[in-house]
Design an enzyme around this catalytic site. Structure first.
Site, PDB file in Angstrom:
ATOM      1  N   GLY A 190      81.456  -1.237 125.844  1.00  0.00           N
ATOM      2  CA  GLY A 190      80.750  -0.262 124.942  1.00  0.00           C
ATOM      3  C   GLY A 190      79.168  -0.281 125.142  1.00  0.00           C
ATOM      4  O   GLY A 190      78.858  -0.607 126.520  1.00  0.00           O
ATOM      5  N   SER A 191      78.425  -0.188 124.130  1.00  0.00           N
ATOM      6  CA  SER A 191      77.174   0.305 124.307  1.00  0.00           C
ATOM      7  C   SER A 191      76.429  -1.137 124.488  1.00  0.00           C
ATOM      8  O   SER A 191      76.700  -2.066 123.926  1.00  0.00           O
ATOM      9  CB  SER A 191      76.377   0.859 122.987  1.00  0.00           C
ATOM     10  OG  SER A 191      76.655   0.243 122.068  1.00  0.00           O
ATOM     11  N   GLY A 204      73.583  -2.000 122.627  1.00  0.00           N
ATOM     12  CA  GLY A 204      73.284  -2.451 121.219  1.00  0.00           C
ATOM     13  C   GLY A 204      74.192  -3.310 120.787  1.00  0.00           C
ATOM     14  O   GLY A 204      74.236  -4.193 120.135  1.00  0.00           O
ATOM     15  N   GLY A 205      75.473  -2.499 120.702  1.00  0.00           N
ATOM     16  CA  GLY A 205      76.715  -2.996 120.113  1.00  0.00           C
ATOM     17  C   GLY A 205      77.123  -4.339 120.917  1.00  0.00           C
ATOM     18  O   GLY A 205      77.446  -5.303 119.993  1.00  0.00           O
ATOM     19  N   GLY A 206      77.298  -4.360 122.069  1.00  0.00           N
ATOM     20  CA  GLY A 206      77.802  -5.584 122.897  1.00  0.00           C
ATOM     21  C   GLY A 206      76.774  -6.577 122.687  1.00  0.00           C
ATOM     22  O   GLY A 206      77.175  -7.859 122.503  1.00  0.00           O
ATOM     23  N   GLU A 209      80.823  -5.666 128.862  1.00  0.00           N
ATOM     24  CA  GLU A 209      80.523  -4.749 129.679  1.00  0.00           C
ATOM     25  C   GLU A 209      79.783  -3.486 128.840  1.00  0.00           C
ATOM     26  O   GLU A 209      80.203  -2.809 128.033  1.00  0.00           O
ATOM     27  CB  GLU A 209      81.682  -3.994 130.446  1.00  0.00           C
ATOM     28  CG  GLU A 209      81.283  -2.837 131.443  1.00  0.00           C
ATOM     29  CD  GLU A 209      82.287  -1.847 131.761  1.00  0.00           C
ATOM     30  OE1 GLU A 209      82.025  -0.876 131.914  1.00  0.00           O
ATOM     31  OE2 GLU A 209      83.428  -2.437 131.952  1.00  0.00           O
ATOM     32  N   CYS A 231      81.880   4.478 133.132  1.00  0.00           N
ATOM     33  CA  CYS A 231      80.752   3.385 133.223  1.00  0.00           C
ATOM     34  C   CYS A 231      80.397   3.445 134.690  1.00  0.00           C
ATOM     35  O   CYS A 231      79.420   2.894 134.755  1.00  0.00           O
ATOM     36  CB  CYS A 231      81.597   2.130 132.782  1.00  0.00           C
ATOM     37  SG  CYS A 231      83.341   2.029 133.408  1.00  0.00           S
TER      38      CYS A 231
END
Length: 506
Positions: free
Chosen positions: A222-223, A225-227, A246, A283
């Protein structure tokens, strides 16, 4: 923790689709994690043939439900039934591949060193080492691959193959598909130990899952920021756990003068097809294209982009981010538009493609502004005037999942070798005379790379060796044979490849 719900949205229309799916409560998160922990010993103890059969059962169940699942997926992602059908096939194939990996057994990396009283500097005891399941795994679904990187995707398949129970945090972009896929998988795993597999919803629930002491590792796609937020939770626990994230990648591609002279039109159409594929939501999208100054390809590139079919973006959040990043990149000093952002209003989450260009020297000077991933059908051309300018610009790039070289081996051998060596330091997969959108599910595939592409460049989320993320080594010293796990017993009852006294025995 939020007690809301996830609501699917149709990207073609921007309207709600399917019923809301409630977020998991703290009690439910703990219950599912605890059940996974209880299932772990029994799942790990299953004979390899039975574990392989479970994976094949899931693959067969997905195939049986193909028509229903693809229709739900298209209504929530707008990726089209053709693309989604191919992705479901990939998901089934990778489950079948991991079943073969389990049955073959070398993933245990079993090693036996028999005792040696004459070893130096001291007598050697009996030592036997193997990889064993790490325990319950949290898997975070991705938005852009609702089958292959979602509920029944590669992380789930590899973790189950390793003998680890899985709790999936579903992606909010396709909640209805996640519910139904979860039901299909759970039914296929009916003969597995209770607690082997579960699905929950809600970002707060996902954070609580990573923090739960029953969870021993996590996988995320994912993103950035979230990761990063989840990575920090995993690392700040009283007992930190591996977090395989990732997070994002610009995936540079370098085109040399020799490649343009030899096959310029093919390179042009290949690049456009790659960066616009799936509306630029892969990606592995080649987001940076390095071209020599004076390439003369602007018109051809613009014409090819105009002909590219662009579907809607996955959701409103991605569309908002695309519009914002595209606008910001367009305003950076020195940037010119080959295909400018469109102001035309489009139905649902559709957007227009963009293609921008900048000098290599300006990229280096404004790297903080220009090296931002624009998730969607956007790419940036970097024009270099010399080999030194190209080298300096490449040095400014962050880590990536992929890096691509198009060159003429006959006339540019030294340059090609230098580019391949440089990219091996920057990316997890280096491509020659091709494009990165397309990740084969094989033993040799590596889908990972240096930060910020992933949180751990040592491992892959695609391919057979992805199973290693969910295993940890244990050495048994002087343990009587009857008390050893089958994988390390002298008679090799599993019949698997092992390294014995330094020699590989198959």
């Amino acid at each position: 923790m939020s007690t809301g719900a996830d609501q699917g949205m149709n990207p073609y229309t921007g309207q709600p689709v399917g019923p809301p799916v409630p977020h998991a409560t703290p009690e439910e998160v703990d219950r599912l994690a605890t059940a996974a922990a209880a299932a772990a010993p029994a799942l790990a103890a299953l004979p390899l043939t039975e574990r392989a059969d479970l994976l094949r059962a899931v693959a067969a169940a997905l195939e049986t439900a193909r028509e229903e699942l693809v229709a739900i997926a298209d209504s929530e992602t707008g990726l089209g039934t053709t693309r989604l059908g191919g992705e479901l096939t990939r998901t089934r194939v990778q489950l079948e591949m991991f079943a073969d990996v389990v049955a073959e057994g070398s993933f245990h990396e079993a090693i036996i060193d028999h005792p040696d009283p004459n070893a130096l500097p001291a007598p050697r005891p009996d030592l036997r080492r193997a990889l064993i399941p790490i325990g319950p795994v949290a898997v975070f679904s991705a938005s852009n691959f609702p089958f292959a990187f979602s509920v029944a995707g590669g992380d789930t398949a590899s973790a189950l193959a390793a003998g680890c129970p899985v709790v999936v945090k579903a992606h909010s972009g396709h909640p209805g598909l996640s519910v139904r896929t979860g039901q299909v998988v759970a039914a296929a795993l009916a003969d597995a130990p209770a607690g082997t597999f579960a699905v929950l919803h809600g970002n707060g629930a996902g954070k609580a899952l990573v923090a739960n002491p029953a969870i021993k590792a996590a996988g995320f796609t994912g993103s950035l920021g979230g990761g990063r937020a989840l990575f920090d939770i995993a690392g700040s626990r009283p007992d930190p756990i591996p977090f395989y994230g990732e997070l994002g990648s610009l995936n540079p591609a370098v085109i040399t003068p020799g490649a343009i002279a030899a096959r310029g039109s093919d390179v042009l159409t290949g690049f456009v097809g790659s960066f616009t594929m799936g509306a630029g939501q892969f990606c592995t999208k080649p987001g940076l294209l390095f071209l020599p100054k004076g390439h003369g390809l602007d018109d051809g590139l613009a014409a090819a982009v105009a002909q590219a079919p662009i579907g809607p973006l996955l959701n409103a959040r991605i569309r908002k981010g695309y519009d914002e990043v595209a606008a910001a990149l367009s305003k950076v000093n020195g940037v010119r538009a080959v295909v400018p952002p469109s102001d035309e209003a489009k139905e649902g989450f559709r957007v227009g493609p963009i293609l921008l260009a900048v000098a290599a020297t300006d990229l280096v000077a404004r790297a903080d502004e220009l090296l931002e991933e624009c998730f969607g059908p956007a790419a940036l051309i970097i024009e270099y005037g010399s080999a030194d300018e190209l080298t300096t610009a490449l040095d400014a790039l962050p880590g990536a999942l992929t890096a691509t070289v198009h060159a003429d081996p006959d006339t540019e051998g030294d340059l090609m070798r230098a580019l391949l060596d440089r990219f091996a330091d920057k990316a997890g997969r280096v491509i020659f005379d091709g494009w990165p959108t397309g990740v084969a599910v094989t033993w040799a595939m590596h889908h990972g790379g240096p930060w910020p592409a992933t949180t751990n460049a040592l491992h892959t989320s695609v391919g057979a060796t992805g199973i290693r993320r969910w295993l940890r080594p244990v050495t048994y010293q002087n343990v009587p044979d009857a008390f050893l796990p089958d994988v390390l017993r002298e008679a090799n009852p599993l019949g698997i490849p092992r390294r014995v006294d330094g020699t590989l025995v198959v």
